[in-house]
Each structure stands twice: as structure tokens, then as C-alpha cells.
Design a protein around this motif. Structure first.
Motif, PDB file in Angstrom:
ATOM      1  N   LEU A  11      30.029   0.738  -2.399  1.00 51.54           N
ATOM      2  CA  LEU A  11      29.265   1.862  -2.951  1.00 51.54           C
ATOM      3  C   LEU A  11      28.267   2.407  -1.935  1.00 51.54           C
ATOM      4  CD1 LEU A  11      28.608   0.644  -6.602  1.00 51.54           C
ATOM      5  CD2 LEU A  11      30.144   2.475  -5.860  1.00 51.54           C
ATOM      6  N   GLY A  12      27.656   1.526  -1.196  1.00 45.67           N
ATOM      7  CA  GLY A  12      26.692   1.944  -0.175  1.00 45.67           C
ATOM      8  C   GLY A  12      27.361   2.736   0.931  1.00 45.67           C
ATOM      9  N   LEU A  13      28.527   2.299   1.390  1.00 45.36           N
ATOM     10  CA  LEU A  13      29.243   3.002   2.452  1.00 45.36           C
ATOM     11  C   LEU A  13      29.765   4.356   1.978  1.00 45.36           C
ATOM     12  CD1 LEU A  13      31.239   0.107   4.153  1.00 45.36           C
ATOM     13  CD2 LEU A  13      29.207   1.281   4.997  1.00 45.36           C
ATOM     14  N   SER A  14      30.151   4.461   0.718  1.00 46.34           N
ATOM     15  CA  SER A  14      30.655   5.738   0.220  1.00 46.34           C
ATOM     16  C   SER A  14      29.536   6.770   0.078  1.00 46.34           C
ATOM     17  CB  SER A  14      31.383   5.554  -1.107  1.00 46.34           C
ATOM     18  OG  SER A  14      30.474   5.142  -2.104  1.00 46.34           O
ATOM     19  N   ALA A  15      28.297   6.317   0.019  1.00 49.02           N
ATOM     20  CA  ALA A  15      27.168   7.237  -0.097  1.00 49.02           C
ATOM     21  C   ALA A  15      26.695   7.748   1.258  1.00 49.02           C
ATOM     22  CB  ALA A  15      26.005   6.552  -0.818  1.00 49.02           C
ATOM     23  N   LEU A  16      27.140   7.154   2.357  1.00 50.40           N
ATOM     24  CA  LEU A  16      26.683   7.559   3.685  1.00 50.40           C
ATOM     25  C   LEU A  16      26.938   9.030   4.007  1.00 50.40           C
ATOM     26  CD1 LEU A  16      27.424   4.484   5.958  1.00 50.40           C
ATOM     27  CD2 LEU A  16      25.212   5.347   5.201  1.00 50.40           C
ATOM     28  N   PRO A  17      28.125   9.601   3.720  1.00 50.30           N
ATOM     29  CA  PRO A  17      28.309  11.011   4.033  1.00 50.30           C
ATOM     30  C   PRO A  17      27.319  11.915   3.301  1.00 50.30           C
ATOM     31  CG  PRO A  17      30.426   9.979   3.633  1.00 50.30           C
ATOM     32  CD  PRO A  17      29.355   8.976   3.279  1.00 50.30           C
ATOM     33  N   ALA A  18      26.927  11.542   2.109  1.00 49.54           N
ATOM     34  CA  ALA A  18      25.970  12.351   1.358  1.00 49.54           C
ATOM     35  C   ALA A  18      24.584  12.301   1.993  1.00 49.54           C
ATOM     36  CB  ALA A  18      25.900  11.866  -0.088  1.00 49.54           C
ATOM     37  N   LEU A  19      24.306  11.244   2.752  1.00 50.71           N
ATOM     38  CA  LEU A  19      23.005  11.102   3.380  1.00 50.71           C
ATOM     39  C   LEU A  19      22.943  11.767   4.751  1.00 50.71           C
ATOM     40  CD1 LEU A  19      22.309   7.347   2.548  1.00 50.71           C
ATOM     41  CD2 LEU A  19      21.448   9.360   1.345  1.00 50.71           C
ATOM     42  N   ALA A  20      24.094  12.166   5.284  1.00 51.17           N
ATOM     43  CA  ALA A  20      24.124  12.793   6.608  1.00 51.17           C
ATOM     44  C   ALA A  20      23.402  14.133   6.559  1.00 51.17           C
ATOM     45  CB  ALA A  20      25.562  12.979   7.062  1.00 51.17           C
ATOM     46  N   ALA A  21      22.584  14.361   7.553  1.00 50.01           N
ATOM     47  CA  ALA A  21      21.820  15.606   7.606  1.00 50.01           C
ATOM     48  C   ALA A  21      22.716  16.750   8.063  1.00 50.01           C
ATOM     49  CB  ALA A  21      20.652  15.447   8.569  1.00 50.01           C
ATOM     50  N   PRO A  22      22.464  17.957   7.555  1.00 44.06           N
ATOM     51  CA  PRO A  22      23.224  19.116   8.029  1.00 44.06           C
ATOM     52  C   PRO A  22      22.997  19.301   9.529  1.00 44.06           C
ATOM     53  CG  PRO A  22      21.910  19.692   6.101  1.00 44.06           C
ATOM     54  CD  PRO A  22      21.511  18.315   6.525  1.00 44.06           C
ATOM     55  N   GLN A  23      23.995  19.822  10.192  1.00 42.73           N
ATOM     56  CA  GLN A  23      23.891  20.100  11.623  1.00 42.73           C
ATOM     57  C   GLN A  23      23.549  21.564  11.823  1.00 42.73           C
ATOM     58  OE1 GLN A  23      27.052  18.714  14.108  1.00 42.73           O
ATOM     59  NE2 GLN A  23      27.355  16.875  12.904  1.00 42.73           N
ATOM     60  N   THR A  24      22.795  21.838  12.866  1.00 41.96           N
ATOM     61  CA  THR A  24      22.430  23.208  13.201  1.00 41.96           C
ATOM     62  C   THR A  24      23.011  23.552  14.562  1.00 41.96           C
ATOM     63  OG1 THR A  24      20.404  23.074  11.916  1.00 41.96           O
ATOM     64  CG2 THR A  24      20.498  24.777  13.607  1.00 41.96           C
ATOM     65  N   PHE A  25      23.631  24.713  14.631  1.00 43.61           N
ATOM     66  CA  PHE A  25      24.189  25.235  15.872  1.00 43.61           C
ATOM     67  C   PHE A  25      23.472  26.545  16.155  1.00 43.61           C
ATOM     68  CE2 PHE A  25      27.370  22.728  13.708  1.00 43.61           C
ATOM     69  CZ  PHE A  25      27.871  21.911  14.717  1.00 43.61           C
ATOM     70  N   GLU A  26      22.820  26.624  17.301  1.00 38.47           N
ATOM     71  CA  GLU A  26      22.033  27.813  17.638  1.00 38.47           C
ATOM     72  C   GLU A  26      22.681  28.598  18.760  1.00 38.47           C
ATOM     73  OE1 GLU A  26      18.028  26.528  18.372  1.00 38.47           O
ATOM     74  OE2 GLU A  26      17.649  26.205  16.245  1.00 38.47           O
ATOM     75  N   ASN A  27      22.690  29.920  18.586  1.00 38.00           N
ATOM     76  CA  ASN A  27      23.186  30.852  19.595  1.00 38.00           C
ATOM     77  C   ASN A  27      24.614  30.515  20.031  1.00 38.00           C
ATOM     78  OD1 ASN A  27      22.923  33.148  21.198  1.00 38.00           O
ATOM     79  ND2 ASN A  27      22.142  31.975  22.934  1.00 38.00           N
ATOM     80  N   VAL A  28      25.489  30.281  19.046  1.00 39.49           N
ATOM     81  CA  VAL A  28      26.893  29.986  19.321  1.00 39.49           C
ATOM     82  C   VAL A  28      27.745  31.197  18.957  1.00 39.49           C
ATOM     83  CG1 VAL A  28      26.735  27.486  19.093  1.00 39.49           C
ATOM     84  CG2 VAL A  28      27.151  28.871  17.065  1.00 39.49           C
ATOM     85  N   SER A  29      28.892  31.298  19.591  1.00 40.51           N
ATOM     86  CA  SER A  29      29.795  32.427  19.370  1.00 40.51           C
ATOM     87  C   SER A  29      30.574  32.256  18.083  1.00 40.51           C
ATOM     88  CB  SER A  29      30.773  32.561  20.532  1.00 40.51           C
ATOM     89  OG  SER A  29      30.079  32.864  21.714  1.00 40.51           O
ATOM     90  N   ILE A  61      32.988  28.954  14.527  1.00 41.81           N
ATOM     91  CA  ILE A  61      32.196  29.008  15.750  1.00 41.81           C
ATOM     92  C   ILE A  61      32.896  28.231  16.864  1.00 41.81           C
ATOM     93  CG2 ILE A  61      29.951  29.335  14.663  1.00 41.81           C
ATOM     94  CD1 ILE A  61      29.488  26.263  15.081  1.00 41.81           C
ATOM     95  N   VAL A  62      32.612  28.654  18.089  1.00 43.44           N
ATOM     96  CA  VAL A  62      33.023  27.916  19.269  1.00 43.44           C
ATOM     97  C   VAL A  62      31.783  27.174  19.756  1.00 43.44           C
ATOM     98  CG1 VAL A  62      33.945  28.045  21.609  1.00 43.44           C
ATOM     99  CG2 VAL A  62      34.751  29.650  19.862  1.00 43.44           C
TER     100      VAL A  62
END
Length: 113
Positions: A11-29, A61-62
Motif C-alpha cells: 500500500l505504501g509503494l502504490s501511494a508513491l506516484p501520488a506523492l510525486a511533485a509535478p514537474q515544471t519545464f520552463e522556456n521549452v518548445s 514539448i521537446v
């Protein structure tokens, strides 16, 4: 006790993706899916007109390492509206954030630069 420990671990391992922070991509095409492979080498040369002609394929995005991340449906809708409202002809760059799931970016926010 072993079963309980195994269950809690699972149960703990299945919750890990939900805890992952969103990623930010700046000035990408941003490019359409149809042109993503040929535009990866020089995505700034990809035009707005081409992107709008190929809008049915979706967008993404690239990244700086020339990987392509496709947008989810919500991201496609947001960038399509931004492209239609823009008068930029090329150098289509964005700041975008969201959750990466394989080769798809589940967009939480996007801004055409």
C-alpha cells in the motif's frame, strides 16, 4: 504478521506516484505530435501554421535533452487555444507544469511565451 507487513509495504509503494511533485519545464518548445521527430533537432523553426494544421495529432514539448512529452487532452485544449489567440509565427515556447506519466505530460498549467 508477515502478511500485514507485506500489505502495508504494498500500500505504501502504490501511494508513491501520488506523492510525486509535478514537474515544471520552463522556456521549452511546443510542437505537434506529427512533427515531433523532425522538429526535435530545431524545434524553434517549427511554425505556428504547421502546428495548427496538425492540431488533430495533439501537442507536446521537446525537452532540453530532445525527448518529446505528449500533452494530455486538457493540455492539448489549453495550448490549442493559446496558439489560436497568438500572433507568433515560430519560436513557440512555453512554461508548463504537470505530472509525467511515461511519455505523457498531464498538464496542470501552461503559458505560451
Amino acid at each position: 504478521m508477515k502478511k500485514l507487513t507485506s500489505l502495508l509495504l504494498l500500500l505504501g509503494l502504490s501511494a508513491l506516484p501520488a506523492l510525486a511533485a509535478p514537474q515544471t519545464f520552463e522556456n521549452v518548445s511546443v510542437v505537434d505530435v506529427n512533427c515531433s521527430k523532425k522538429a526535435a533537432a530545431n524545434p524553434d523553426a517549427h511554425t505556428r501554421d504547421c502546428a495548427l494544421k496538425c492540431e488533430g495529432s495533439g501537442f507536446g514539448i521537446v525537452t532540453s535533452d530532445q525527448k518529446f512529452l505528449k500533452f494530455d487532452a486538457a493540455g492539448n485544449e489549453q495550448i490549442l487555444a493559446a496558439l489560436k489567440a497568438s500572433n507568433k509565427t515560430d519560436h513557440l515556447r512555453v512554461n508548463v507544469s504537470g505530472d509525467v506519466d511515461g511519455d505523457t505530460l498531464k498538464v496542470s498549467s501552461i503559458k505560451l511565451l
